[in-house]
Design a protein around this motif. Structure first.
Motif, PDB file in Angstrom:
ATOM      1  N   ARG A 158       0.835  -1.205   0.000  1.00 50.66           N
ATOM      2  CA  ARG A 158       0.000   0.000   0.000  1.00 50.66           C
ATOM      3  C   ARG A 158       0.870   1.254   0.000  1.00 50.66           C
ATOM      4  NH1 ARG A 158      -4.743  -1.491   4.369  1.00 50.66           N
ATOM      5  NH2 ARG A 158      -5.678  -3.135   3.088  1.00 50.66           N
ATOM      6  N   TYR A 159       1.915   1.236   0.821  1.00 50.09           N
ATOM      7  CA  TYR A 159       2.788   2.410   0.895  1.00 50.09           C
ATOM      8  C   TYR A 159       3.480   2.638  -0.456  1.00 50.09           C
ATOM      9  CZ  TYR A 159       5.753   5.970   2.906  1.00 50.09           C
ATOM     10  OH  TYR A 159       6.357   7.174   3.180  1.00 50.09           O
ATOM     11  N   ALA A 160       3.924   1.564  -1.076  1.00 48.82           N
ATOM     12  CA  ALA A 160       4.562   1.681  -2.395  1.00 48.82           C
ATOM     13  C   ALA A 160       3.589   2.260  -3.418  1.00 48.82           C
ATOM     14  CB  ALA A 160       5.085   0.320  -2.855  1.00 48.82           C
ATOM     15  N   ARG A 161       2.360   1.834  -3.379  1.00 50.49           N
ATOM     16  CA  ARG A 161       1.350   2.365  -4.308  1.00 50.49           C
ATOM     17  C   ARG A 161       1.113   3.851  -4.035  1.00 50.49           C
ATOM     18  NH1 ARG A 161      -3.020  -0.318  -6.753  1.00 50.49           N
ATOM     19  NH2 ARG A 161      -1.383  -1.812  -7.246  1.00 50.49           N
ATOM     20  N   MET A 162       1.044   4.227  -2.760  1.00 50.05           N
ATOM     21  CA  MET A 162       0.838   5.637  -2.422  1.00 50.05           C
ATOM     22  C   MET A 162       2.009   6.497  -2.893  1.00 50.05           C
ATOM     23  SD  MET A 162      -1.057   5.892   1.254  1.00 50.05           S
ATOM     24  CE  MET A 162      -0.034   4.707   2.090  1.00 50.05           C
ATOM     25  N   ARG A 163       3.218   5.960  -2.822  1.00 47.37           N
ATOM     26  CA  ARG A 163       4.380   6.716  -3.309  1.00 47.37           C
ATOM     27  C   ARG A 163       4.228   7.024  -4.794  1.00 47.37           C
ATOM     28  NH1 ARG A 163       9.921   4.807  -0.377  1.00 47.37           N
ATOM     29  NH2 ARG A 163      10.546   6.907  -0.913  1.00 47.37           N
ATOM     30  N   ALA A 164       3.644   6.093  -5.533  1.00 44.45           N
ATOM     31  CA  ALA A 164       3.420   6.315  -6.960  1.00 44.45           C
ATOM     32  C   ALA A 164       2.262   7.279  -7.199  1.00 44.45           C
ATOM     33  CB  ALA A 164       3.149   4.982  -7.652  1.00 44.45           C
ATOM     34  N   GLN A 165       1.299   7.319  -6.284  1.00 42.84           N
ATOM     35  CA  GLN A 165       0.128   8.173  -6.454  1.00 42.84           C
ATOM     36  C   GLN A 165       0.365   9.609  -5.985  1.00 42.84           C
ATOM     37  OE1 GLN A 165      -2.467   5.739  -4.090  1.00 42.84           O
ATOM     38  NE2 GLN A 165      -3.308   4.674  -5.877  1.00 42.84           N
ATOM     39  N   ALA A 166       1.245   9.796  -5.012  1.00 43.71           N
ATOM     40  CA  ALA A 166       1.512  11.125  -4.456  1.00 43.71           C
ATOM     41  C   ALA A 166       2.388  11.929  -5.412  1.00 43.71           C
ATOM     42  CB  ALA A 166       2.199  10.985  -3.095  1.00 43.71           C
ATOM     43  N   LEU A 167       2.441  13.227  -5.173  1.00 44.98           N
ATOM     44  CA  LEU A 167       3.326  14.086  -5.946  1.00 44.98           C
ATOM     45  C   LEU A 167       4.773  13.700  -5.674  1.00 44.98           C
ATOM     46  CD1 LEU A 167       1.640  17.543  -5.200  1.00 44.98           C
ATOM     47  CD2 LEU A 167       1.329  16.106  -7.235  1.00 44.98           C
ATOM     48  N   ASN A 168       5.639  13.832  -6.671  1.00 41.15           N
ATOM     49  CA  ASN A 168       7.055  13.549  -6.423  1.00 41.15           C
ATOM     50  C   ASN A 168       7.629  14.633  -5.511  1.00 41.15           C
ATOM     51  OD1 ASN A 168       7.862  15.798  -7.967  1.00 41.15           O
ATOM     52  ND2 ASN A 168       8.101  14.575  -9.822  1.00 41.15           N
ATOM     53  N   PHE A 169       8.887  14.462  -5.111  1.00 40.78           N
ATOM     54  CA  PHE A 169       9.510  15.376  -4.148  1.00 40.78           C
ATOM     55  C   PHE A 169       9.461  16.823  -4.623  1.00 40.78           C
ATOM     56  CE2 PHE A 169      13.251  17.699  -2.674  1.00 40.78           C
ATOM     57  CZ  PHE A 169      13.061  17.640  -1.304  1.00 40.78           C
ATOM     58  N   GLU A 170       9.907  17.069  -5.842  1.00 44.06           N
ATOM     59  CA  GLU A 170       9.974  18.440  -6.352  1.00 44.06           C
ATOM     60  C   GLU A 170       8.593  19.085  -6.399  1.00 44.06           C
ATOM     61  OE1 GLU A 170      11.452  15.798  -7.925  1.00 44.06           O
ATOM     62  OE2 GLU A 170      13.521  16.271  -7.373  1.00 44.06           O
ATOM     63  N   ASN A 171       7.607  18.345  -6.880  1.00 38.41           N
ATOM     64  CA  ASN A 171       6.249  18.890  -6.959  1.00 38.41           C
ATOM     65  C   ASN A 171       5.643  19.068  -5.569  1.00 38.41           C
ATOM     66  OD1 ASN A 171       6.329  19.079  -9.747  1.00 38.41           O
ATOM     67  ND2 ASN A 171       5.419  17.060 -10.051  1.00 38.41           N
ATOM     68  N   SER A 172       5.999  18.197  -4.643  1.00 39.85           N
ATOM     69  CA  SER A 172       5.517  18.331  -3.263  1.00 39.85           C
ATOM     70  C   SER A 172       6.074  19.591  -2.627  1.00 39.85           C
ATOM     71  CB  SER A 172       5.924  17.100  -2.437  1.00 39.85           C
ATOM     72  OG  SER A 172       5.269  15.943  -2.902  1.00 39.85           O
ATOM     73  N   VAL A 173       7.368  19.817  -2.779  1.00 45.35           N
ATOM     74  CA  VAL A 173       7.994  21.025  -2.237  1.00 45.35           C
ATOM     75  C   VAL A 173       7.393  22.258  -2.900  1.00 45.35           C
ATOM     76  CG1 VAL A 173      10.164  22.331  -2.157  1.00 45.35           C
ATOM     77  CG2 VAL A 173      10.128  19.915  -1.486  1.00 45.35           C
ATOM     78  N   GLY A 174       7.207  22.212  -4.199  1.00 49.33           N
ATOM     79  CA  GLY A 174       6.610  23.339  -4.916  1.00 49.33           C
ATOM     80  C   GLY A 174       5.197  23.641  -4.425  1.00 49.33           C
ATOM     81  N   LEU A 175       4.408  22.606  -4.190  1.00 46.27           N
ATOM     82  CA  LEU A 175       3.050  22.803  -3.683  1.00 46.27           C
ATOM     83  C   LEU A 175       3.082  23.456  -2.304  1.00 46.27           C
ATOM     84  CD1 LEU A 175      -0.021  22.421  -3.787  1.00 46.27           C
ATOM     85  CD2 LEU A 175       0.338  20.129  -2.825  1.00 46.27           C
ATOM     86  N   LEU A 176       3.946  22.964  -1.423  1.00 51.43           N
ATOM     87  CA  LEU A 176       4.034  23.550  -0.079  1.00 51.43           C
ATOM     88  C   LEU A 176       4.504  25.000  -0.138  1.00 51.43           C
ATOM     89  CD1 LEU A 176       5.428  20.571   2.021  1.00 51.43           C
ATOM     90  CD2 LEU A 176       3.098  21.485   1.993  1.00 51.43           C
ATOM     91  N   GLN A 177       5.427  25.296  -1.015  1.00 50.87           N
ATOM     92  CA  GLN A 177       5.893  26.676  -1.155  1.00 50.87           C
ATOM     93  C   GLN A 177       4.760  27.586  -1.651  1.00 50.87           C
ATOM     94  OE1 GLN A 177       9.257  25.902  -3.712  1.00 50.87           O
ATOM     95  NE2 GLN A 177      10.703  25.933  -2.006  1.00 50.87           N
ATOM     96  N   ARG A 178       3.977  27.098  -2.609  1.00 46.79           N
ATOM     97  CA  ARG A 178       2.833  27.880  -3.095  1.00 46.79           C
ATOM     98  C   ARG A 178       1.795  28.072  -1.979  1.00 46.79           C
ATOM     99  NH1 ARG A 178       3.619  24.630  -7.342  1.00 46.79           N
ATOM    100  NH2 ARG A 178       1.803  23.328  -6.941  1.00 46.79           N
ATOM    101  N   MET A 179       1.525  26.992  -1.241  1.00 48.40           N
ATOM    102  CA  MET A 179       0.555  27.090  -0.148  1.00 48.40           C
ATOM    103  C   MET A 179       1.010  28.106   0.894  1.00 48.40           C
ATOM    104  SD  MET A 179      -0.411  23.083   0.355  1.00 48.40           S
ATOM    105  CE  MET A 179      -1.722  23.303   1.533  1.00 48.40           C
ATOM    106  N   ARG A 180       2.295  28.108   1.185  1.00 44.05           N
ATOM    107  CA  ARG A 180       2.830  29.046   2.166  1.00 44.05           C
ATOM    108  C   ARG A 180       2.685  30.477   1.662  1.00 44.05           C
ATOM    109  NH1 ARG A 180       5.603  32.618   4.350  1.00 44.05           N
ATOM    110  NH2 ARG A 180       6.819  32.416   6.246  1.00 44.05           N
ATOM    111  N   GLY A 181       2.961  30.673   0.392  1.00 42.50           N
ATOM    112  CA  GLY A 181       2.836  31.997  -0.196  1.00 42.50           C
ATOM    113  C   GLY A 181       1.407  32.516  -0.210  1.00 42.50           C
ATOM    114  N   GLU A 182       0.454  31.616  -0.211  1.00 45.76           N
ATOM    115  CA  GLU A 182      -0.957  32.012  -0.239  1.00 45.76           C
ATOM    116  C   GLU A 182      -1.519  32.305   1.144  1.00 45.76           C
ATOM    117  OE1 GLU A 182      -2.815  28.801  -2.336  1.00 45.76           O
ATOM    118  OE2 GLU A 182      -1.849  29.323  -4.231  1.00 45.76           O
ATOM    119  N   LEU A 183      -0.744  32.010   2.197  1.00 41.34           N
ATOM    120  CA  LEU A 183      -1.240  32.250   3.560  1.00 41.34           C
ATOM    121  C   LEU A 183      -1.158  33.726   3.926  1.00 41.34           C
ATOM    122  CD1 LEU A 183       0.246  29.188   5.469  1.00 41.34           C
ATOM    123  CD2 LEU A 183      -2.132  29.600   4.855  1.00 41.34           C
TER     124      LEU A 183
END
Length: 183
Positions: A158-183
């Motif tokens: 299940r964890y391996a499948r979730m790793r494939a379904q989640a955003l990769n590292f770069e996109n995850s960091v980018g999303l968090l940076q955008r979310m922070r900027g929107e606060l």
């Protein structure tokens, strides 16, 4: 407590969380918000003891550079804004700081996701120096340490499948940076 002892010597630790930011990544303000809102209520002394224990555990991320830590966090954990905007802003900065460590992998599971292998709830997987795996799952009033290899195998898949379904590292960091900027 048994899980926390295993964490101190683990060579691999995988965490998926959908309810709250994992203790290893929490800021003091975020953790204190959780402790203050816990039922039954905790007194100030208990809250302080809980935070001290949590902060001590966080040292693992920096003091065990040969341990591989991987986190899959639901996007909704940041959107919830537990503790308010300032707490969330600090939390995102804190998580992004840990993501800069070479031994920490971070992925965000997007809020909109048509398939999701983690719908049964949060889980943690851990490998000991002897290459023995354990799993840990938490519920409302307690946790369950799982030593059974067949159950661990299911959770690893299940964890391996979730790793494939989640955003990769770069996109995850980018999303968090955008979310922070929107606060």
């Amino acid at each position: 407590r048994q899980w926390a002892r295993l964490e101190t010597t683990a060579i691999t630790l995988y965490t998926y969380e959908c309810r709250m930011i994992p203790g290893l990544l929490q800021t003091e303000a975020y953790a204190r918000t959780l402790f203050t809102n816990q039922l039954p209520l905790l007194d100030d002394e208990q809250i302080e003891a809980q935070w001290v224990a949590r902060a001590e555990r966080q040292r693992l991320l920096r003091e065990r550079p040969n341990t591989a830590f991987a986190f899959i966090l639901e996007e909704g954990l940041f959107l919830r804004r537990t503790g308010g905007v300032e707490v969330t802003r600090g939390l995102i900065d804190h998580v992004l700081g840990f993501a800069e460590l070479r031994n920490v992998e971070l992925q965000v599971m997007p809020q909109v996701q048509e398939t999701h292998a983690g719908l049964d709830g949060p889980m943690r997987l851990l490998e000991t120096p002897e290459n023995t795996w354990f799993a840990y799952c938490e519920g409302q009033r307690g946790g369950l340490l799982i030593p059974d290899l067949k159950e661990i195998s299911v959770l690893q898949r299940r964890y391996a499948r979730m790793r494939a379904q989640a955003l990769n590292f770069e996109n995850s960091v980018g999303l968090l940076q955008r979310m922070r900027g929107e606060l």
